[in-house]
Motif scaffolding. Structure first.
Motif, PDB file in Angstrom:
ATOM      1  N   PRO A  33      32.453  -2.074 -35.290  1.00 40.45           N
ATOM      2  CA  PRO A  33      32.612  -3.412 -35.875  1.00 40.45           C
ATOM      3  C   PRO A  33      32.965  -3.403 -37.356  1.00 40.45           C
ATOM      4  O   PRO A  33      33.486  -4.389 -37.879  1.00 40.45           O
ATOM      5  CB  PRO A  33      31.243  -4.065 -35.637  1.00 40.45           C
ATOM      6  N   GLU A  34      32.734  -2.281 -38.018  1.00 34.84           N
ATOM      7  CA  GLU A  34      33.058  -2.190 -39.449  1.00 34.84           C
ATOM      8  C   GLU A  34      34.521  -1.815 -39.668  1.00 34.84           C
ATOM      9  O   GLU A  34      35.204  -2.384 -40.513  1.00 34.84           O
ATOM     10  CB  GLU A  34      32.160  -1.139 -40.133  1.00 34.84           C
ATOM     11  N   THR A  35      35.003  -0.836 -38.904  1.00 32.48           N
ATOM     12  CA  THR A  35      36.354  -0.298 -39.151  1.00 32.48           C
ATOM     13  C   THR A  35      37.396  -0.807 -38.161  1.00 32.48           C
ATOM     14  O   THR A  35      38.598  -0.699 -38.424  1.00 32.48           O
ATOM     15  CB  THR A  35      36.331   1.238 -39.063  1.00 32.48           C
ATOM     16  N   GLY A  36      36.969  -1.299 -37.010  1.00 31.03           N
ATOM     17  CA  GLY A  36      37.921  -1.719 -35.974  1.00 31.03           C
ATOM     18  C   GLY A  36      38.418  -0.570 -35.117  1.00 31.03           C
ATOM     19  O   GLY A  36      39.204  -0.781 -34.192  1.00 31.03           O
ATOM     20  N   GLU A  37      37.938   0.641 -35.390  1.00 27.95           N
ATOM     21  CA  GLU A  37      38.376   1.817 -34.626  1.00 27.95           C
ATOM     22  C   GLU A  37      37.876   1.714 -33.186  1.00 27.95           C
ATOM     23  O   GLU A  37      36.727   1.339 -32.944  1.00 27.95           O
ATOM     24  CB  GLU A  37      37.798   3.077 -35.287  1.00 27.95           C
ATOM     25  N   VAL A  38      38.753   2.061 -32.222  1.00 29.83           N
ATOM     26  CA  VAL A  38      38.344   2.062 -30.813  1.00 29.83           C
ATOM     27  C   VAL A  38      37.442   3.258 -30.554  1.00 29.83           C
ATOM     28  O   VAL A  38      37.766   4.396 -30.915  1.00 29.83           O
ATOM     29  CB  VAL A  38      39.579   2.117 -29.891  1.00 29.83           C
ATOM     30  N   LYS A  58      53.760  -9.550 -38.162  1.00 26.75           N
ATOM     31  CA  LYS A  58      53.086  -8.976 -39.340  1.00 26.75           C
ATOM     32  C   LYS A  58      52.688  -7.521 -39.099  1.00 26.75           C
ATOM     33  O   LYS A  58      52.664  -6.694 -40.024  1.00 26.75           O
ATOM     34  CB  LYS A  58      51.842  -9.792 -39.675  1.00 26.75           C
ATOM     35  N   ALA A  59      52.322  -7.215 -37.833  1.00 31.58           N
ATOM     36  CA  ALA A  59      51.914  -5.838 -37.512  1.00 31.58           C
ATOM     37  C   ALA A  59      53.121  -4.924 -37.283  1.00 31.58           C
ATOM     38  O   ALA A  59      52.969  -3.714 -37.106  1.00 31.58           O
ATOM     39  CB  ALA A  59      51.042  -5.846 -36.264  1.00 31.58           C
ATOM     40  N   GLY A  60      54.322  -5.516 -37.267  1.00 33.89           N
ATOM     41  CA  GLY A  60      55.544  -4.718 -37.102  1.00 33.89           C
ATOM     42  C   GLY A  60      55.734  -4.197 -35.687  1.00 33.89           C
ATOM     43  O   GLY A  60      56.286  -3.108 -35.488  1.00 33.89           O
ATOM     44  N   ILE A  61      55.266  -4.955 -34.700  1.00 34.19           N
ATOM     45  CA  ILE A  61      55.437  -4.516 -33.317  1.00 34.19           C
ATOM     46  C   ILE A  61      56.041  -5.641 -32.477  1.00 34.19           C
ATOM     47  O   ILE A  61      55.990  -6.808 -32.880  1.00 34.19           O
ATOM     48  CB  ILE A  61      54.099  -4.088 -32.672  1.00 34.19           C
ATOM     49  N   PRO A  74      45.710 -17.372 -22.580  1.00 39.01           N
ATOM     50  CA  PRO A  74      45.540 -15.912 -22.628  1.00 39.01           C
ATOM     51  C   PRO A  74      45.053 -15.506 -24.008  1.00 39.01           C
ATOM     52  O   PRO A  74      45.383 -16.159 -25.014  1.00 39.01           O
ATOM     53  CB  PRO A  74      46.954 -15.385 -22.363  1.00 39.01           C
ATOM     54  N   ILE A  75      44.266 -14.458 -24.068  1.00 43.84           N
ATOM     55  CA  ILE A  75      43.762 -14.042 -25.382  1.00 43.84           C
ATOM     56  C   ILE A  75      43.884 -12.529 -25.506  1.00 43.84           C
ATOM     57  O   ILE A  75      43.634 -11.791 -24.554  1.00 43.84           O
ATOM     58  CB  ILE A  75      42.311 -14.528 -25.587  1.00 43.84           C
ATOM     59  N   ILE A  76      44.315 -12.103 -26.666  1.00 45.61           N
ATOM     60  CA  ILE A  76      44.640 -10.691 -26.883  1.00 45.61           C
ATOM     61  C   ILE A  76      43.633 -10.076 -27.855  1.00 45.61           C
ATOM     62  O   ILE A  76      43.468 -10.538 -28.976  1.00 45.61           O
ATOM     63  CB  ILE A  76      46.071 -10.534 -27.475  1.00 45.61           C
ATOM     64  N   ARG A  77      42.973  -9.031 -27.384  1.00 41.32           N
ATOM     65  CA  ARG A  77      42.019  -8.251 -28.215  1.00 41.32           C
ATOM     66  C   ARG A  77      41.047  -9.185 -28.957  1.00 41.32           C
ATOM     67  O   ARG A  77      40.921  -9.155 -30.175  1.00 41.32           O
ATOM     68  CB  ARG A  77      42.739  -7.335 -29.207  1.00 41.32           C
ATOM     69  N   TYR A  78      40.330  -9.977 -28.178  1.00 47.60           N
ATOM     70  CA  TYR A  78      39.385 -10.936 -28.771  1.00 47.60           C
ATOM     71  C   TYR A  78      38.074 -10.238 -29.136  1.00 47.60           C
ATOM     72  O   TYR A  78      37.431  -9.601 -28.294  1.00 47.60           O
ATOM     73  CB  TYR A  78      39.114 -12.080 -27.798  1.00 47.60           C
ATOM     74  N   ARG A  79      37.686 -10.365 -30.386  1.00 55.76           N
ATOM     75  CA  ARG A  79      36.422  -9.767 -30.860  1.00 55.76           C
ATOM     76  C   ARG A  79      35.278 -10.697 -30.452  1.00 55.76           C
ATOM     77  O   ARG A  79      35.135 -11.788 -30.995  1.00 55.76           O
ATOM     78  CB  ARG A  79      36.459  -9.577 -32.367  1.00 55.76           C
ATOM     79  N   ASP A 129      47.009   2.763 -23.868  1.00 50.49           N
ATOM     80  CA  ASP A 129      46.510   3.254 -25.155  1.00 50.49           C
ATOM     81  C   ASP A 129      47.205   2.559 -26.320  1.00 50.49           C
ATOM     82  O   ASP A 129      46.661   2.466 -27.414  1.00 50.49           O
ATOM     83  CB  ASP A 129      46.726   4.774 -25.236  1.00 50.49           C
ATOM     84  N   ASP A 130      48.433   2.054 -26.087  1.00 47.23           N
ATOM     85  CA  ASP A 130      49.170   1.360 -27.148  1.00 47.23           C
ATOM     86  C   ASP A 130      48.529   0.023 -27.506  1.00 47.23           C
ATOM     87  O   ASP A 130      48.854  -0.577 -28.534  1.00 47.23           O
ATOM     88  CB  ASP A 130      50.621   1.092 -26.716  1.00 47.23           C
ATOM     89  N   LEU A 131      47.625  -0.456 -26.661  1.00 47.99           N
ATOM     90  CA  LEU A 131      46.971  -1.748 -26.925  1.00 47.99           C
ATOM     91  C   LEU A 131      46.302  -1.778 -28.296  1.00 47.99           C
ATOM     92  O   LEU A 131      46.267  -2.805 -28.974  1.00 47.99           O
ATOM     93  CB  LEU A 131      45.935  -2.034 -25.821  1.00 47.99           C
ATOM     94  N   LYS A 132      45.786  -0.617 -28.710  1.00 47.04           N
ATOM     95  CA  LYS A 132      45.057  -0.581 -29.986  1.00 47.04           C
ATOM     96  C   LYS A 132      45.974  -0.834 -31.188  1.00 47.04           C
ATOM     97  O   LYS A 132      45.490  -1.044 -32.310  1.00 47.04           O
ATOM     98  CB  LYS A 132      44.330   0.756 -30.154  1.00 47.04           C
ATOM     99  N   ARG A 133      47.281  -0.860 -30.979  1.00 45.17           N
ATOM    100  CA  ARG A 133      48.205  -1.146 -32.097  1.00 45.17           C
ATOM    101  C   ARG A 133      48.289  -2.651 -32.380  1.00 45.17           C
ATOM    102  O   ARG A 133      48.805  -3.072 -33.402  1.00 45.17           O
ATOM    103  CB  ARG A 133      49.608  -0.618 -31.745  1.00 45.17           C
ATOM    104  N   ILE A 134      47.794  -3.435 -31.437  1.00 41.07           N
ATOM    105  CA  ILE A 134      47.919  -4.887 -31.568  1.00 41.07           C
ATOM    106  C   ILE A 134      46.750  -5.445 -32.372  1.00 41.07           C
ATOM    107  O   ILE A 134      45.603  -5.029 -32.181  1.00 41.07           O
ATOM    108  CB  ILE A 134      47.970  -5.531 -30.157  1.00 41.07           C
ATOM    109  N   PRO A 135      46.992  -6.391 -33.263  1.00 38.86           N
ATOM    110  CA  PRO A 135      45.894  -6.952 -34.086  1.00 38.86           C
ATOM    111  C   PRO A 135      44.859  -7.677 -33.223  1.00 38.86           C
ATOM    112  O   PRO A 135      45.158  -8.153 -32.124  1.00 38.86           O
ATOM    113  CB  PRO A 135      46.617  -7.947 -35.011  1.00 38.86           C
TER     114      PRO A 135
END
Length: 434
Positions: free
Chosen positions: A270-275, A44-47, A295-300, A56-62
């Protein structure tokens, strides 16, 4: 104090980043191949995993959220066949379906190593006796600490939570030197010990490692003063590993070292998801890069903190996270003001006559929210003239207003009024029907 794994814990940061990137790539390839949720999420994220060429590319992942885990209850997020899973833990499920996590034999081995690192950082050695008052069972606290202590070579007393009077007798007779548990339960333990005529300061403890709930610096001062030991904060959550994700070192007690060779931390708005950059406060996000079963990826996490890359006097090179100040889902909005229980705790604990047991009660009258802070005071103060109690309530209410900008009624209550917890304390009762 010795460092348990000198090679990894003091590794130069450039070498550490190289390991992180290699392990991240491997993990992404694996979850893409084995976990339908991640395969769909990446699509869905096109990656694809091969698009991730730098950290730094980690931030592209949902992101992954607790709701995602619930939607895949119980085993939909597992990345290995069940025959490779040797342990299962789960959350209590009090606010929805429990989140279920699994561990392979290697995961358990990794977890024990990380907890051994934590205990060593907190002052424990193979010569210590550890009184483990974390709950054993589906909750990760008890068994996580237990296996780490055994890996370190320390002696473990697996008392778990509850049976508090018996615990006091064990502490007096067995002479443990390291204490572990939730800070609210440890304070209850101290209270019961006092009733039994046992002073913590006469016991053998030199250090305590406390976590599983946010607690303030003023609460640390209270615990260290009352128990006569050095109190360290430890952090972890079952979705990432359990206890052992990070800990304060006894030398500095200034920020919790995150074991970055196993976890990649981020702070986001927490509002925008921006790193956000180092030093800024926001929500903690973790990616696990060595877990096999889960394994868990970018867990909030919903936990509020910040990251500090500055070198520590203990010699560890891993980034430190600031003590968690609250959770985004524990944050109360009272008439437009954001309020965290730990902020109220900070104000309360600055008054020497206040006991460390309190609760925030939120109600709605018409369209108006009201906040009442119920807090215990000592017997001596509570037996004082009503007028003096009212003056004290007014002063604390004024302090809260000045510090947080929110009005609160303060109700001083007698000792033992607020229910004690055997695990995590219930700090907020929100009666609003929104």
């Amino acid at each position: 104090m010795p460092i348990f794994n000198m090679d990894f814990e003091t590794m130069p940061r450039e070498a550490l980043k190289a390991i992180q990137l290699s392990r991240l790539k491997t993990t992404l390839e694996r979850v893409n191949a084995t976990v339908p949720f991640y395969r769909d999420s990446f699509k869905k994220a096109g990656i694809t995993p091969s698009d991730i060429k730098t950290l730094d590319d980690l931030k592209r992942i949902p992101f992954t959220t607790k709701q995602d885990l619930r939607d895949n209850y119980p085993y939909g997020m597992f990345a290995v066949p069940m025959e490779n899973v040797i342990r299962i833990h789960a959350s209590s499920g009090t606010t929805g379906s429990p989140t279920v996590v699994g561990y392979t034999r290697r995961d358990i081995d990794t977890w024990a190593e990380l907890m051994a690192r934590c205990l060593a950082a907190g002052g424990a050695t193979s010569h210590d006796i550890l009184h483990n008052a974390y709950g054993y069972g589906l909750f990760t606290g008890g068994l996580g600490v237990h296996y780490g202590a055994e890996r370190l070579g320390a002696s473990v007393i697996p008392v778990s939570g509850g049976n508090t009077k018996r615990q006091v007798i064990i502490m007096r007779d067995f002479k443990p030197t390291i204490l572990t548990g939730t800070p609210s339960y440890i304070l209850h333990l101290a209270e019961v010990a006092e009733e039994m005529g046992v002073s913590f300061k006469d016991l053998s403890f030199k250090a305590g490692i406390f976590g599983a709930e946010p607690w303030s610096e003023t609460m640390r001062t209270e615990i260290e003063s009352k128990l006569g030991l050095k109190a360290m904060d430890i952090y972890g959550l079952s979705e990432i590993m359990g206890p052992g994700v990070s800990i304060e070192c006894i030398q500095a007690q200034k920020g919790l070292h995150i074991f970055e060779d196993h976890f990649i931390p981020e702070i986001i708005n927490p509002e925008t998801g921006e790193v956000l950059p180092y030093g800024e406060t926001g929500e903690l996000v973790f990616t696990s890069i060595t877990k096999e079963a889960f394994p868990i990826i970018r867990y909030r996490t919903r936990d509020i903190s910040s990251l500090n890359p500055e070198p520590c006097i203990c010699g560890r090179t891993h980034v430190r996270m600031k003590k968690v100040s609250g959770r985004t889902d524990d944050m109360l909005i009272i008439r437009g003001v954001n309020v965290f229980p730990s902020q109220i705790e900070d104000v309360l604990m600055k008054n020497e006559n206040i006991l460390p047991h309190y609760q925030l009660v939120v109600d709605r009258s018409g369209n108006l929210d009201t906040l009442t802070v119920r807090v215990e005071v000592s017997d001596r103060i509570f037996s004082d003239a009503i007028k003096n109690l009212q003056i004290m309530e007014g002063k604390i209410s004024k302090d809260i207003k000045e510090y947080l900008g929110v009005s609160a009624k303060v109700r001083l209550v007698e000792p033992k009024t607020i229910e004690r917890s055997q695990g995590k304390a219930v700090r907020v009762i929100d009666n609003r029907k929104i």
